[in-house]
Design a protein around this motif. Structure first.
Motif, short mmCIF file in Angstrom:
data_model
loop_
_atom_site.label_atom_id
_atom_site.label_comp_id
_atom_site.label_asym_id
_atom_site.label_seq_id
_atom_site.Cartn_x
_atom_site.Cartn_y
_atom_site.Cartn_z
N ARG A 1 0.84 -1.20 0.00
CA ARG A 1 0.00 0.00 0.00
C ARG A 1 0.87 1.25 0.00
O ARG A 1 1.92 1.29 0.65
N PRO A 2 0.47 2.29 -0.73
CA PRO A 2 1.26 3.52 -0.76
C PRO A 2 1.32 4.15 0.63
O PRO A 2 0.35 4.12 1.40
N THR A 3 2.46 4.69 0.97
CA THR A 3 2.56 5.47 2.20
C THR A 3 1.74 6.75 2.03
O THR A 3 1.31 7.10 0.92
N ARG A 4 1.57 7.49 3.09
CA ARG A 4 0.69 8.66 3.07
C ARG A 4 1.45 9.94 3.46
O ARG A 4 0.87 10.87 4.02
N ILE A 5 2.73 9.96 3.13
CA ILE A 5 3.54 11.11 3.50
C ILE A 5 3.05 12.38 2.83
O ILE A 5 3.15 13.48 3.40
N ARG A 6 2.48 12.26 1.64
CA ARG A 6 1.98 13.44 0.94
C ARG A 6 0.93 14.17 1.77
O ARG A 6 0.84 15.40 1.72
N TYR A 7 0.13 13.42 2.52
CA TYR A 7 -0.89 14.06 3.35
C TYR A 7 -0.29 14.72 4.58
O TYR A 7 -0.80 15.75 5.05
N TYR A 8 0.77 14.14 5.10
CA TYR A 8 1.46 14.78 6.23
C TYR A 8 2.11 16.08 5.77
O TYR A 8 2.13 17.08 6.51
N VAL A 9 2.68 16.07 4.57
CA VAL A 9 3.26 17.29 4.01
C VAL A 9 2.18 18.35 3.83
O VAL A 9 2.35 19.52 4.17
N LEU A 10 1.03 17.93 3.29
CA LEU A 10 -0.08 18.85 3.11
C LEU A 10 -0.56 19.40 4.46
O LEU A 10 -0.83 20.60 4.60
N GLY A 11 -0.62 18.52 5.47
CA GLY A 11 -1.03 18.97 6.80
C GLY A 11 -0.05 19.96 7.40
O GLY A 11 -0.44 20.94 8.05
N LEU A 12 1.24 19.73 7.17
CA LEU A 12 2.25 20.66 7.69
C LEU A 12 2.15 22.01 7.00
O LEU A 12 2.30 23.06 7.63
N SER A 13 1.84 21.99 5.70
CA SER A 13 1.67 23.26 4.99
C SER A 13 0.42 24.00 5.50
O SER A 13 0.38 25.23 5.51
N PHE B 1 11.97 16.93 -3.00
CA PHE B 1 11.60 15.82 -3.88
C PHE B 1 11.11 14.65 -3.04
O PHE B 1 11.78 14.26 -2.07
N PRO B 2 9.93 14.10 -3.37
CA PRO B 2 9.40 12.99 -2.57
C PRO B 2 10.37 11.82 -2.43
O PRO B 2 10.42 11.18 -1.37
N GLN B 3 11.15 11.52 -3.46
CA GLN B 3 12.07 10.39 -3.38
C GLN B 3 13.22 10.64 -2.40
O GLN B 3 13.96 9.72 -2.07
N GLU B 4 13.37 11.89 -1.96
CA GLU B 4 14.40 12.19 -0.97
C GLU B 4 13.90 11.96 0.46
O GLU B 4 14.69 12.00 1.40
N HIS B 5 12.60 11.74 0.62
CA HIS B 5 12.02 11.53 1.95
C HIS B 5 12.12 10.05 2.30
O HIS B 5 11.60 9.20 1.58
#
Length: 447
Positions: free
Chosen positions: A24-36, A209-213
């Motif tokens: 399953r895909p991780t959900r880091i994009r949503y944490y980044v959105l939440g931090l913004s 860059f997402p691949q750097e996370h």
């Protein structure tokens, strides 16, 4: 044979990710959105607290509305003038570094506002505050380009900006509460300290860059189309000549000037209007000034979601973007007039709240349009647009002080209504399908 050798000598494209369907895909994009979202919240706590503190500062410093308008407009002038350099810095050095630096800078001078002692020192602190915050929205908007799928751009911008409106909604009540237990100066000290903590959190967690996370897996990268791009060894040149010749950017920036004028009327002058015309006591004024901004929090996010949704349903990006902008500005322009003309204070506030809700429907669309026409150069393009928006805010801060003093409070609201109508007309001229840059220019890099 020659053909085969030439083909073999060409660099191969990097293989596409082949994620395991069981992973399953991780959900880091949503944490980044939440931090913004949190960045936006703190940003507008720091901005909006000035509007609520204005009546108290005017009394302590012995200032009239015209002098106060010039003092607080120092923020808008420097914020507007440094938008383009701020956007260029974000494109050149990335949102991680630039946004962390911007938050730190503006937080220092938010706290510095608490040591002001007259109109001049107040203007200096607000001007330095605006200078540092200028890079914030271009960097924050650009930060989401690679972290969200294309079809969620407007939603992401709306969610990010809804944090700022929630911060602005919290500010009046928080300021009134803190002043009751301390002083208006303590408000700026406290908010400045909170900003330093957010700057540290952003730099620690965000990656350009997402691949750097380290926490992002390949399945999540598969969802992020722009994440496939290999991080460049050098940052690209910004194609300013083509950007500044974009007619869509011209219409968008003029539209945002109108938006900025009306928005800053609410942010800077609504508490004073409620106290002077509607005769709200201090606590009631703080709560009443928060109501339109609570509505703005909801419609800001809803406008982005609705634009993305309509674009998918209609299969037309332009219609999906433009329809929401036209509807929002039209609603705002119509509802402002009964808001200021109503004899009943509650009815007037309800109409002004409806107008603010309509106005904020347009924000996420405006910022998504910058991403649509500029992509990786959206930091520079949003800098141009936001520069015009905050020139509108600077004019608003000063002009409304004069208009309210010379002609009463009805005239500024009528002017705001007319500008909403102008913005709705300008929106019809924008086409997000016309890029402000070309693939060739994106490929030009520093040596």
């Amino acid at each position: 044979m020659i053909h085969k050798a030439a083909t073999a000598s060409q660099p191969e494209s990097p293989p596409a990710f082949q994620p395991d369907p069981q992973v399953r895909p991780t959900r880091i994009r949503y944490y980044v959105l939440g931090l913004s979202f949190i960045v936006g919240l703190v940003m507008f706590l720091d901005r909006a607290c000035m509007g609520t503190a204005t009546p108290m500062i005017m009394r302590e410093f012995g200032l009239d509305k015209i002098t106060m308008g010039w003092s607080v407009s120092a923020f808008n002038w420097t914020y507007a003038l440094f938008q383009v350099p701020g956007g260029w810095l974000a494109d050149r050095f990335g949102s991680r570094l630039v946004l962390a630096a911007a938050i730190t800078w503006w937080s220092i001078f938010t706290a510095g506002t608490g040591v002001a002692f007259n109109a001049v020192s107040l203007a200096v602190m607000r001007g330095l505050f605006g200078m540092g915050e200028a890079a914030a929205w271009p960097a924050a908007s650009r930060a989401l380009v690679r972290w969200l799928p294309l079809h969620q751009r407007a939603f992401g911008q709306g969610f990010q900006h809804s944090g700022s409106r929630l911060g602005a909604a919290f500010a009046p009540t928080m300021v009134v509460f803190l002043v009751a237990h301390s002083s208006w100066r303590a408000v700026f000290f406290l908010f400045g300290a909170a900003g330093i903590l957010v700057a540290a959190a952003w730099y620690w967690y965000y990656r350009d860059f997402p691949q750097e996370h380290a926490a992002v897996n390949k399945a999540e990268l598969e969802l992020l189309q722009l994440a496939f791009r290999v991080p460049p060894k050098a940052r690209p040149d910004v194609p300013w000549r083509r950007i500044l010749r974009s007619r869509d950017l011209l219409y968008l920036s003029l539209m945002y000037f109108c938006y900025g004028f009306v928005f800053w009327m609410y942010l800077q002058w609504l508490p004073t209007y409620l106290a002077e015309v509607r005769h709200f006591a201090q606590l009631k004024m703080g709560m009443a000034a928060s109501v339109p901004l609570v509505a703005a929090t909801v419609t800001n996010m809803a406008g982005g979601w609705l634009s993305d949704r309509l674009a998918r349903v209609w299969g037309d990006l332009r219609r999906g973007r433009v329809a929401v902008s036209i509807a929002g500005f039209t609603l705002a322009g119509v509802a402002i007039l009964p808001g200021v003309l109503a004899s009943n204070a509650v009815a007037g506030l309800a109409c002004l709240t409806l107008a603010m809700a309509g106005l904020e429907l347009t924000v996420a669309v405006s910022w998504a349009l910058c991403l649509d026409i500029a992509g990786d150069f959206s930091g520079s393009v949003t800098g141009v647009m936001n520069m015009l928006g905050n020139l509108g805010g600077a004019v608003s801060a000063v002009l409304i002080g004069y208009l309210a003093t010379l002609f009463g409070w009805t005239v500024p609201f009528v002017v705001a209504s007319v500008l909403c109508g102008v913005a709705a007309i300008l929106a019809t001229r924008i086409d997000p399908n016309r890029p402000a840059v070309t693939e060739f220019e994106i490929g030009v890099r520093h040596p």
